[in-house]
Design an enzyme around this catalytic site. Structure first.
Site, PDB file in Angstrom:
ATOM      1  N   ASP A  47       0.829  -1.215   0.000  1.00 27.24           N
ATOM      2  CA  ASP A  47       0.000   0.000   0.000  1.00 27.24           C
ATOM      3  C   ASP A  47       0.858   1.259   0.000  1.00 27.24           C
ATOM      4  O   ASP A  47       0.691   2.144  -0.848  1.00 27.24           O
ATOM      5  CB  ASP A  47      -0.918   0.033   1.234  1.00 27.24           C
ATOM      6  CG  ASP A  47      -2.250  -0.656   1.005  1.00 27.24           C
ATOM      7  OD1 ASP A  47      -2.759  -0.558  -0.121  1.00 27.24           O
ATOM      8  OD2 ASP A  47      -2.763  -1.272   1.933  1.00 27.24           O
ATOM      9  N   GLU A  70      -5.699   6.700   0.192  1.00 27.67           N
ATOM     10  CA  GLU A  70      -6.099   5.905   1.348  1.00 27.67           C
ATOM     11  C   GLU A  70      -5.102   5.997   2.501  1.00 27.67           C
ATOM     12  O   GLU A  70      -5.493   6.020   3.668  1.00 27.67           O
ATOM     13  CB  GLU A  70      -6.272   4.440   0.933  1.00 27.67           C
ATOM     14  CG  GLU A  70      -6.790   3.570   2.052  1.00 27.67           C
ATOM     15  CD  GLU A  70      -7.153   2.173   1.599  1.00 27.67           C
ATOM     16  OE1 GLU A  70      -7.972   1.539   2.276  1.00 27.67           O
ATOM     17  OE2 GLU A  70      -6.611   1.723   0.572  1.00 27.67           O
ATOM     18  N   ASP A 135      -6.351   4.428  -4.745  1.00 23.47           N
ATOM     19  CA  ASP A 135      -6.356   3.267  -3.857  1.00 23.47           C
ATOM     20  C   ASP A 135      -5.198   2.385  -4.304  1.00 23.47           C
ATOM     21  O   ASP A 135      -5.264   1.738  -5.351  1.00 23.47           O
ATOM     22  CB  ASP A 135      -7.666   2.493  -3.936  1.00 23.47           C
ATOM     23  CG  ASP A 135      -7.801   1.495  -2.789  1.00 23.47           C
ATOM     24  OD1 ASP A 135      -6.765   1.110  -2.216  1.00 23.47           O
ATOM     25  OD2 ASP A 135      -8.938   1.100  -2.459  1.00 23.47           O
ATOM     26  N   ILE A 137      -3.780  -0.414  -3.160  1.00 14.04           N
ATOM     27  CA  ILE A 137      -4.163  -1.827  -3.253  1.00 14.04           C
ATOM     28  C   ILE A 137      -5.628  -1.920  -2.864  1.00 14.04           C
ATOM     29  O   ILE A 137      -5.975  -1.931  -1.683  1.00 14.04           O
ATOM     30  CB  ILE A 137      -3.314  -2.747  -2.353  1.00 14.04           C
ATOM     31  CG1 ILE A 137      -1.860  -2.778  -2.815  1.00 14.04           C
ATOM     32  CG2 ILE A 137      -3.875  -4.174  -2.370  1.00 14.04           C
ATOM     33  CD1 ILE A 137      -0.966  -3.703  -2.009  1.00 14.04           C
ATOM     34  N   ASP A 138      -6.484  -1.941  -3.872  1.00 16.52           N
ATOM     35  CA  ASP A 138      -7.922  -2.098  -3.654  1.00 16.52           C
ATOM     36  C   ASP A 138      -8.211  -3.598  -3.686  1.00 16.52           C
ATOM     37  O   ASP A 138      -8.008  -4.257  -4.692  1.00 16.52           O
ATOM     38  CB  ASP A 138      -8.680  -1.374  -4.777  1.00 16.52           C
ATOM     39  CG  ASP A 138     -10.182  -1.536  -4.651  1.00 16.52           C
ATOM     40  OD1 ASP A 138     -10.652  -1.794  -3.534  1.00 16.52           O
ATOM     41  OD2 ASP A 138     -10.871  -1.397  -5.679  1.00 16.52           O
ATOM     42  N   THR A 140      -7.682  -5.786  -0.375  1.00 15.55           N
ATOM     43  CA  THR A 140      -6.604  -6.229   0.511  1.00 15.55           C
ATOM     44  C   THR A 140      -6.517  -7.748   0.585  1.00 15.55           C
ATOM     45  O   THR A 140      -5.456  -8.340   0.374  1.00 15.55           O
ATOM     46  CB  THR A 140      -6.823  -5.666   1.923  1.00 15.55           C
ATOM     47  OG1 THR A 140      -6.773  -4.249   1.868  1.00 15.55           O
ATOM     48  CG2 THR A 140      -5.773  -6.175   2.879  1.00 15.55           C
ATOM     49  N   HIS A 242     -18.759  -6.698   3.117  1.00 17.23           N
ATOM     50  CA  HIS A 242     -18.698  -5.615   2.137  1.00 17.23           C
ATOM     51  C   HIS A 242     -19.998  -5.457   1.365  1.00 17.23           C
ATOM     52  O   HIS A 242     -20.255  -4.402   0.786  1.00 17.23           O
ATOM     53  CB  HIS A 242     -17.562  -5.867   1.142  1.00 17.23           C
ATOM     54  CG  HIS A 242     -16.209  -5.784   1.759  1.00 17.23           C
ATOM     55  ND1 HIS A 242     -15.065  -6.173   1.092  1.00 17.23           N
ATOM     56  CD2 HIS A 242     -15.812  -5.364   2.982  1.00 17.23           C
ATOM     57  CE1 HIS A 242     -14.020  -5.988   1.894  1.00 17.23           C
ATOM     58  NE2 HIS A 242     -14.454  -5.503   3.034  1.00 17.23           N
ATOM     59  N   SER A 266     -12.225  -6.116  -5.055  1.00 18.70           N
ATOM     60  CA  SER A 266     -11.704  -4.908  -5.689  1.00 18.70           C
ATOM     61  C   SER A 266     -12.526  -4.424  -6.880  1.00 18.70           C
ATOM     62  O   SER A 266     -13.510  -5.038  -7.299  1.00 18.70           O
ATOM     63  CB  SER A 266     -10.243  -5.104  -6.124  1.00 18.70           C
ATOM     64  OG  SER A 266     -10.163  -5.740  -7.389  1.00 18.70           O
ATOM     65  N   LYS A 269     -13.994  -5.950 -10.450  1.00 18.33           N
ATOM     66  CA  LYS A 269     -15.386  -6.248 -10.842  1.00 18.33           C
ATOM     67  C   LYS A 269     -15.880  -5.240 -11.873  1.00 18.33           C
ATOM     68  O   LYS A 269     -16.555  -5.598 -12.839  1.00 18.33           O
ATOM     69  CB  LYS A 269     -16.287  -6.246  -9.602  1.00 18.33           C
ATOM     70  CG  LYS A 269     -15.959  -7.347  -8.602  1.00 18.33           C
ATOM     71  CD  LYS A 269     -16.955  -7.397  -7.462  1.00 18.33           C
ATOM     72  CE  LYS A 269     -16.747  -6.292  -6.445  1.00 18.33           C
ATOM     73  NZ  LYS A 269     -15.496  -6.425  -5.675  1.00 18.33           N
ATOM     74  N   ARG A 283     -23.279  -4.059  -5.106  1.00 17.96           N
ATOM     75  CA  ARG A 283     -22.658  -3.865  -3.788  1.00 17.96           C
ATOM     76  C   ARG A 283     -23.765  -3.303  -2.903  1.00 17.96           C
ATOM     77  O   ARG A 283     -24.096  -2.113  -2.977  1.00 17.96           O
ATOM     78  CB  ARG A 283     -21.466  -2.916  -3.865  1.00 17.96           C
ATOM     79  CG  ARG A 283     -20.681  -2.820  -2.547  1.00 17.96           C
ATOM     80  CD  ARG A 283     -19.429  -2.001  -2.740  1.00 17.96           C
ATOM     81  NE  ARG A 283     -18.688  -1.785  -1.511  1.00 17.96           N
ATOM     82  CZ  ARG A 283     -17.602  -2.468  -1.142  1.00 17.96           C
ATOM     83  NH1 ARG A 283     -17.156  -3.445  -1.904  1.00 17.96           N
ATOM     84  NH2 ARG A 283     -16.958  -2.191  -0.032  1.00 17.96           N
ATOM     85  N   ASP A 296     -12.550   3.888  -3.833  1.00 13.11           N
ATOM     86  CA  ASP A 296     -12.980   2.523  -4.115  1.00 13.11           C
ATOM     87  C   ASP A 296     -13.890   2.428  -5.334  1.00 13.11           C
ATOM     88  O   ASP A 296     -14.241   1.307  -5.748  1.00 13.11           O
ATOM     89  CB  ASP A 296     -13.720   1.930  -2.907  1.00 13.11           C
ATOM     90  CG  ASP A 296     -12.773   1.523  -1.795  1.00 13.11           C
ATOM     91  OD1 ASP A 296     -11.642   1.113  -2.107  1.00 13.11           O
ATOM     92  OD2 ASP A 296     -13.167   1.614  -0.614  1.00 13.11           O
TER      93      ASP A 296
END
Length: 354
Positions: A47, A70, A135, A137-138, A140, A242, A266, A269, A283, A296
């Site tokens: 990150d 982030e 971001d 590393i979207d 994790t 999530h 992440s 999608k 989501r 995000d």
């Protein structure tokens, strides 16, 4: 490819590509499929390192732009060992093409500069001016398990997304490769993986192989038209925390979707449905108080819309990226081809009782 934001797009893609080189190295050398959560975890290292590389490129090319990112540097100020480890990775990570690397500037000069670079991501965002969202590393847990993650970078102007770039190291390069239920894990270190998705407002969306030097040739992508909802597929988060997975299953049943959902981490999608590998991304809210972070969704939102899709919240409102660092005025996300979005939205609202 583009005229209005040509420079912004080129720098964004190169910066994301360079950051991807760092995250892949961190996974190979430090993660190896583990889920370590200590302060020196692979996620922490990846990150900070990826964010520093991206911000240094933005600082060189667009010094007056604000940045919403982030991570921030307070933890590194207290941990000299971790700071030195990240500085070493950042210093050693470069694009193989000299001309491409030169476009990104001098990079991070030393450990003190590393801290200053990371803290440039503290902007509050808002509706005025140019703001980049990052971001590093979207996804994790997707990163840790060798599944899907993304390096996400978007440019907002006066609260609207103008440029979006997603680096997805573990997605297939082939835009025709359909999603399968196993795509959420064990997807690393094989030929034919690694893709950059990008979009510029009003100019379409593109994919290209994720490389290590100059940008490779890209091609335009479009969402797939859904003639029969029974054959559609939808993506959702791996983590139940999530997105409400039980409600998603009810929505799929209401729509007549018979395929099992594809669960992956992440903004990969967004990229997957934008190129037609999947069809719908849901989501769903798990809490009335939770607010999504703009980093995000900003890049993925634009990529899907420029690929012929529509993205709203569960109330049918466009995602509002000018409200600050979060999507404070939105609840949930529905992304689908424009032709069926209203049908998907109605099913969502019926199941949620909106």
């Amino acid at each position: 490819m583009t005229t209005i934001y040509a420079r912004e797009l080129e720098i964004a893609q190169l910066a994301v590509q360079r950051a991807a080189i760092l995250t892949k190295r961190v996974f190979r050398e430090k993660a190896k499929g583990t889920v370590s959560k200590d302060d020196a975890s692979p996620v922490t290292i990846g990150d900070f390192g990826a964010q520093a590389l991206i911000i240094s490129a933005l600082r060189h090319n667009f010094p007056h732009d604000d940045i919403v990112a982030e991570e921030e540097a307070s933890a590194l100020r207290e941990d000299a060992k971790l700071r030195g480890m990240i500085w070493g990775l950042v210093r050693e990570t470069k694009l193989e093409d000299v001309a491409a690397e030169g476009l990104l500037g001098r990079g991070v000069r030393d450990e003190a500069d590393l801290l200053d670079v990371l803290d440039r991501g503290k902007s509050a965002g808002g509706r005025v001016g140019r703001v980049w969202t990052i971001d590093p590393i979207d996804g994790t847990k997707g990163f840790l398990r060798g599944g899907q993650y993304a390096i996400a970078l978007g440019l907002l102007e006066d609260g609207d997304v103008k440029v979006g770039v997603l680096g997805c190291p573990n997605l297939p390069v082939d835009d025709e490769a359909p999603l399968d239920v196993g795509i959420g894990e064990n997807q690393t270190d094989e030929e034919g993986r690694g893709v950059i998705f990008s979009a510029v407002v009003g100019e379409g969306a593109w994919s290209r192989p994720l490389g290590t030097g100059a940008l490779q040739e890209g091609k335009k992508i479009r969402m797939k038209d859904i003639a029969d909802m029974a054959n559609a597929s939808f993506c959702e988060s791996v983590e139940a925390g999530h997105s409400n997975q039980s409600e998603a299953a009810q929505i799929a049943q209401k729509l007549g979707i018979t395929k099992p959902s594809v669960r992956m981490d992440s903004q990969a999608k967004y990229g997957s449905i934008a190129r037609g590998a999947g069809d719908i991304y849901l989501r769903l809210p798990t809490s009335k108080t939770y607010q999504e972070k703009i980093w995000d969704h900003a890049a993925g939102d634009l990529i899907v819309r420029e690929a012929g899709g529509q993205v709203t919240d569960t109330k049918g409102q466009r995602l509002d990226f000018g409200a600050g660092r979060t999507l404070a005025s939105n609840s949930g996300v529905i992304a689908a081809p424009a032709g069926v979005h209203s049908q998907v939205l109605k099913a969502v609202q019926d199941v949620l009782g909106l």
